[in-house]
Scaffold this motif. Structure first.
Motif: not given
Ligand SMILES: O=C(O)CCC(=O)/C=C/C=C(\O)C(=O)O
Length: 290
Positions: A267-270, A238-247
């Protein structure tokens, strides 16, 4: 006459197995849709109250309907599996548990789908048992280690750890709001189910805190070893993942010999939950085509 597909529920697929974990014998819970098709194992994330079914309930039926035998392993320390304190690499512990389950079920080879911690554990399994894997889907995880852009631990991981330490509905809401991009889809039923899961196993919550105190780096950085993985891998983030960053997804793409990456916006972490239909189509396409 056409037969309608079997409807798989948590209760109808619920099973237990006994496995060896070093000098312990553990009971692990898993869900199994059965059948004779190729096996797909799904590994859940590390949040309080997580389980295979909680993480993947939108993905089981479409894969089973397509002819796959879907197995969800509840890792030791989660849901209805036995408790454990992990002082070493939790990714490797989960990988050993998966090997124990596959051995018990006489399954030689499986495709793996890992969410977050489940992604880290999938990579640990692939490194230790390359002959036992088909294709890999890594989603919001695959290795520990730093983000190049986001200070670690990331915002979501801080909320996750706070929830383990103080398992209240307020802390749960704070964490789950950050899981997804669009919070309008979060229902009261989802919060309550997760709260019940979490509070029904306070031993798991306490053990996670003890594990973190003994070893704050539960998920080692597999970055230097990624090149050993030759299996085809689909990385989904997810581009907007705030748990495990996209990079971290980009690191996996660089490291693995045979990988492709799909990034969902909004999209977040799920990703498997927030974009379930497209996720399911992509995964089926990946598993069924060369
Ligand atoms: O710390 C990490 O790198 C992994 C974090 C993680 O596994 C979080 C996952 C959370 C869920 O998917 C969940 O609780 O459902």
């Amino acid at each position: 006459m056409t037969t309608s597909p079997t409807l798989h529920t948590e209760a109808s697929t619920s099973r237990y197995a006994r496995i060896k974990e070093q000098d312990l014998e553990l009971q692990v819970h898993y869900n199994d849709t059965g059948g004779t098709g190729p096996v797909v194992v799904m590994l859940h994330g590390s949040g309080p109250g997580a389980s295979g079914w909680a993480n993947f309930n939108r993905n089981v039926q479409p894969l089973a309907d397509a002819g796959f035998r879907v197995i969800l392993l509840d890792c030791p320390g989660w849901s209805k599996s036995d408790p454990i304190v992990c002082t070493g690499s939790r990714s490797d512990l989960n990988a050993r548990a998966l090997k124990g389950l596959l051995d018990t079920l006489n399954i030689e080879r499986a495709h793996l789908i890992g969410n977050s911690m489940g992604g880290h554990s999938t990579v640990a399994f692939a490194l230790a048992n390359p002959e036992r894997i088909g294709k890999l889907v890594l989603m919001g995880g695959g290795t520990g280690g730093p983000s190049q852009f986001v200070p670690m631990p990331a915002e979501g991981i801080k909320l996750l750890q706070a929830l383990y330490r103080e398992p209240t509905i307020e802390n749960l809401r704070r964490m789950i709001q950050v899981f997804v991009f669009d919070t309008s889809h979060l229902t009261e039923e989802l919060f309550q189910a997760r709260l019940n899961n979490m509070l029904s196993r306070r031993d798991h919550l306490e053990n996670f805190v003890k594990s973190l105190e003994a070893n704050p780096r539960q998920f080692p950085d597999f970055g230097p070893r990624l090149g050993e993985i030759k299996a085809p891998a689909l990385i989904i983030w997810g581009r907007d993942d705030r748990f495990v960053p996209m990079d971290i997804g980009l690191r996996l793409l660089w490291g693995m010999a045979n990988a492709e990456l799909h990034i969902f916006s909004r999209c977040g972490h799920w990703a498997q939950w927030e974009h379930a239909d497209k996720f399911n189509r992509m995964v089926l396409d990946f598993f069924t085509k060369d």
